[in-house]
Design a protein around this motif. Sequence first.
Motif, PDB file in Angstrom:
ATOM      1  N   GLU A   1       0.883  -1.180   0.068  1.00  0.00           N
ATOM      2  CA  GLU A   1      -0.070   0.077  -0.146  1.00  0.00           C
ATOM      3  C   GLU A   1       1.014   1.401   0.046  1.00  0.00           C
ATOM      4  O   GLU A   1       0.509   2.424  -0.552  1.00  0.00           O
ATOM      5  CB  GLU A   1      -0.953  -0.061   1.211  1.00  0.00           C
ATOM      6  CG  GLU A   1      -1.929  -0.824   1.107  1.00  0.00           C
ATOM      7  CD  GLU A   1      -2.826  -1.279   2.526  1.00  0.00           C
ATOM      8  OE1 GLU A   1      -2.553  -0.408   3.314  1.00  0.00           O
ATOM      9  OE2 GLU A   1      -3.585  -2.190   2.678  1.00  0.00           O
ATOM     10  N   LEU A   2       2.067   1.149   0.475  1.00  0.00           N
ATOM     11  CA  LEU A   2       3.172   2.252   0.441  1.00  0.00           C
ATOM     12  C   LEU A   2       3.236   2.716  -0.692  1.00  0.00           C
ATOM     13  O   LEU A   2       3.327   4.126  -1.181  1.00  0.00           O
ATOM     14  CB  LEU A   2       4.395   1.804   1.347  1.00  0.00           C
ATOM     15  CG  LEU A   2       5.301   2.929   1.334  1.00  0.00           C
ATOM     16  CD1 LEU A   2       4.815   4.327   2.013  1.00  0.00           C
ATOM     17  CD2 LEU A   2       6.624   2.514   2.296  1.00  0.00           C
ATOM     18  N   VAL A   3       3.620   1.963  -1.685  1.00  0.00           N
ATOM     19  CA  VAL A   3       4.193   2.286  -3.043  1.00  0.00           C
ATOM     20  C   VAL A   3       2.853   2.678  -3.927  1.00  0.00           C
ATOM     21  O   VAL A   3       3.010   3.594  -4.905  1.00  0.00           O
ATOM     22  CB  VAL A   3       5.018   1.366  -3.854  1.00  0.00           C
ATOM     23  CG1 VAL A   3       6.337   0.997  -3.159  1.00  0.00           C
ATOM     24  CG2 VAL A   3       4.128   0.025  -4.015  1.00  0.00           C
ATOM     25  N   GLU A   4       1.697   2.133  -3.486  1.00  0.00           N
ATOM     26  CA  GLU A   4       0.438   2.599  -4.332  1.00  0.00           C
ATOM     27  C   GLU A   4       0.077   4.161  -4.200  1.00  0.00           C
ATOM     28  O   GLU A   4      -0.339   4.618  -4.487  1.00  0.00           O
ATOM     29  CB  GLU A   4      -0.698   1.845  -3.762  1.00  0.00           C
ATOM     30  CG  GLU A   4      -0.570   0.393  -4.318  1.00  0.00           C
ATOM     31  CD  GLU A   4      -1.694  -0.576  -3.982  1.00  0.00           C
ATOM     32  OE1 GLU A   4      -2.428  -0.095  -2.936  1.00  0.00           O
ATOM     33  OE2 GLU A   4      -1.865  -1.665  -4.459  1.00  0.00           O
ATOM     34  N   ALA A   5       0.569   4.580  -2.893  1.00  0.00           N
ATOM     35  CA  ALA A   5       0.232   5.889  -2.574  1.00  0.00           C
ATOM     36  C   ALA A   5       1.179   6.880  -2.822  1.00  0.00           C
ATOM     37  O   ALA A   5       0.877   8.114  -2.867  1.00  0.00           O
ATOM     38  CB  ALA A   5       0.279   5.990  -0.994  1.00  0.00           C
ATOM     39  N   LEU A   6       2.369   6.567  -3.661  1.00  0.00           N
ATOM     40  CA  LEU A   6       3.303   7.156  -4.219  1.00  0.00           C
ATOM     41  C   LEU A   6       2.711   8.265  -5.084  1.00  0.00           C
ATOM     42  O   LEU A   6       1.981   7.648  -5.952  1.00  0.00           O
ATOM     43  CB  LEU A   6       4.370   6.660  -4.569  1.00  0.00           C
ATOM     44  CG  LEU A   6       5.104   5.886  -3.286  1.00  0.00           C
ATOM     45  CD1 LEU A   6       6.240   5.100  -4.059  1.00  0.00           C
ATOM     46  CD2 LEU A   6       5.885   7.160  -2.432  1.00  0.00           C
ATOM     47  N   PRO A   7       3.124   9.550  -5.501  1.00  0.00           N
ATOM     48  CA  PRO A   7       2.847  10.084  -6.854  1.00  0.00           C
ATOM     49  C   PRO A   7       3.424   9.632  -7.877  1.00  0.00           C
ATOM     50  O   PRO A   7       4.505   8.911  -7.962  1.00  0.00           O
ATOM     51  CB  PRO A   7       3.642  11.670  -6.440  1.00  0.00           C
ATOM     52  CG  PRO A   7       4.198  11.626  -5.324  1.00  0.00           C
ATOM     53  CD  PRO A   7       4.194  10.416  -4.770  1.00  0.00           C
ATOM     54  N   PRO A   8       2.911   9.556  -9.207  1.00  0.00           N
ATOM     55  CA  PRO A   8       3.629   9.346 -10.515  1.00  0.00           C
ATOM     56  C   PRO A   8       5.085   9.658 -10.664  1.00  0.00           C
ATOM     57  O   PRO A   8       5.395  10.757 -10.211  1.00  0.00           O
ATOM     58  CB  PRO A   8       2.703   9.641 -11.489  1.00  0.00           C
ATOM     59  CG  PRO A   8       1.756  10.746 -10.851  1.00  0.00           C
ATOM     60  CD  PRO A   8       1.770  10.492  -9.475  1.00  0.00           C
ATOM     61  N   ALA A   9       5.799   9.124 -11.392  1.00  0.00           N
ATOM     62  CA  ALA A   9       7.312   9.354 -11.763  1.00  0.00           C
ATOM     63  C   ALA A   9       7.264  10.819 -12.236  1.00  0.00           C
ATOM     64  O   ALA A   9       8.138  11.670 -11.541  1.00  0.00           O
ATOM     65  CB  ALA A   9       7.804   8.418 -12.635  1.00  0.00           C
ATOM     66  N   GLU A  10       6.352  11.349 -13.139  1.00  0.00           N
ATOM     67  CA  GLU A  10       6.431  12.797 -13.558  1.00  0.00           C
ATOM     68  C   GLU A  10       6.374  13.680 -12.323  1.00  0.00           C
ATOM     69  O   GLU A  10       6.739  14.725 -12.523  1.00  0.00           O
ATOM     70  CB  GLU A  10       5.239  13.081 -14.286  1.00  0.00           C
ATOM     71  CG  GLU A  10       4.977  11.852 -15.522  1.00  0.00           C
ATOM     72  CD  GLU A  10       4.182  10.651 -15.002  1.00  0.00           C
ATOM     73  OE1 GLU A  10       5.030   9.851 -14.755  1.00  0.00           O
ATOM     74  OE2 GLU A  10       2.948  10.758 -15.034  1.00  0.00           O
ATOM     75  N   GLU A  11       5.751  13.248 -11.395  1.00  0.00           N
ATOM     76  CA  GLU A  11       5.737  14.391 -10.441  1.00  0.00           C
ATOM     77  C   GLU A  11       6.584  14.077  -9.095  1.00  0.00           C
ATOM     78  O   GLU A  11       6.519  14.635  -8.117  1.00  0.00           O
ATOM     79  CB  GLU A  11       4.150  14.136  -9.534  1.00  0.00           C
ATOM     80  CG  GLU A  11       3.032  14.775 -10.715  1.00  0.00           C
ATOM     81  CD  GLU A  11       1.707  14.374 -10.285  1.00  0.00           C
ATOM     82  OE1 GLU A  11       1.581  14.259  -8.869  1.00  0.00           O
ATOM     83  OE2 GLU A  11       0.590  14.251 -10.976  1.00  0.00           O
ATOM     84  N   GLY A  12       7.472  13.231  -9.313  1.00  0.00           N
ATOM     85  CA  GLY A  12       8.717  12.844  -8.347  1.00  0.00           C
ATOM     86  C   GLY A  12       8.488  11.959  -7.608  1.00  0.00           C
ATOM     87  O   GLY A  12       9.584  11.681  -7.011  1.00  0.00           O
TER      88      GLY A  12
END
Length: 471
Positions: free
Chosen positions: A206-217
């Motif tokens: 669930e941690l990595v699901e919560a991350l912003p997309p690569a384009e947003e860093g």
Amino acid sequence: MIALSLAEIAEVVGGQTHDIPDPSVQVTGPVVRDSREAGPGSLFVAFVGERVDGHDFASAVVEAGAVAVLASRPVGVPAIVVEDVQAALGALARHVVGRLGTTLVALTGSAGKTSTKDLIAQVLRSKAPTVFTPGSLNNEIGLPLTALTATEETKFLVLEMGARGIGHIRYLTGLTPPKVGLVLNVGSAHIGEFGGREQIAEAKGELVEALPPAEEGGVAILNADDPLVRAMASRTKAKVILFGESDEADVSAENVRLTDTGQPSFRLHTPSGASDVTMRLYGEHHVSNALAAAAVAHELGMSADEIARALSEAGSLSRWRMEVTERPDGVTVVNDAYNANPESMRAALRALAAMAGGRRTWAVLGKMAELGDEALAEHDAVGRLAVRLNVSKLVAVGGREAAWLQLGAYNEGSWGEESVHVSDAQAAVDLLRSQLRPGDVVLVKASRSVGLESVAQALLETGAEGEVAAR
Ligand SMILES: Nc1ncnc2c1ncn2[C@@H]1O[C@H](COP(=O)(O)OP(=O)(O)OP(=O)(O)O)[C@@H](O)[C@H]1O
Ligand SMILES: [Mg+2]
């Protein structure tokens, strides 16, 4: 906390102000849940616990200088009253980190979260002001309280996230949305509560699901050597960076060895260069933790040389994890009693063997919990490894699992009194007190529930001749 008025706080948490003559008064001190920590300018959060009700301390904290109480009922002193104090605390943390523009790093995993969090914090703070979870305060209360200690100066906020079930990490990432998310490993810790390893992976991912997309860093940092963690790459839109031994790893270690003091040394490889590391921490399990920390730091703009220097200087910030103490009589005590699993048991035994340098070595070991069907085989293997590494004396402490450990050693060829099984910590202390000689090295390690730190502490309280040792 950054300065916020009571009116602003009430708005953020959706609360009602009570007994507050002037809502423009600001909270300028820390947000605390322990009434003893409430000082001038602080905000006291009143939780209703099983034994204590925080509301009972409302007058005392205000007398000690607290500006107000975050409470679930009026308390006769300045208070912001909400229905759900925990949700309000979370909302406040979310608001504050949103205002600060601090870069949030979050990490989870089954083992090594605190050790790795301490490494990440020490590496990042060599570059810029960093706030991080103290100890293991990784739950729905400790995490927002930590986040609220960040200020305008804070460049990096490093947060340990723990989970005992599905949805826990999602809740925590909702409070403090990370930009960089690290998953260390999926082991067997709390496997009973989760229902299985797949469920643990489901929850940690669930941690990595919560991350912003690569384009947003957004950056997901994953252990390339743990298949359940590696597979989490498909659950994120963030950029994926892998660390570990695998050929796929972006951040890896070459020429890993233990020095004759049991400290790992290796050449650190990052996508932008390599540099040599010799750690001050003990045990090779810290290599994986160090690579994880290096991957985080590299993504946040540090060079291989800067990272290697900081990793080589990093010490142990949390207790009972390979804590090495010399007694005045020359006995070395290695207290690794915080917790144990098969991997860290092996690492600790290898560190003990490396530290020996001709001295007598003692392994005082207790059970590794939560291993299910693998328990017998794993305890047997640890007993055998102790013999293969030439540990002079094995003291297995506790019930059935300790018996398996000792039997493993016996079957591997440990003779006579080289390995013994004792019933409890006190028996181990008595045995060690009567037999330790100056120069001996003693490792103490077991799962948390065994509480073997009492053995290490007893050994440090009295020297071999019964003198009180300086610490
Ligand atoms: N990379 C690792 N792999 C396996 N075991 C490890 C690793 N790093 C540390 N350990 C072991 O796990 C124990 C707990 O370490 P640590 O406190 O860092 O983990 P944690 O995940 O924060 O634990 P907790 O769930 O109690 O917060 C240590 O005593 C050590 O034996
Ligand atoms: Mg921890």
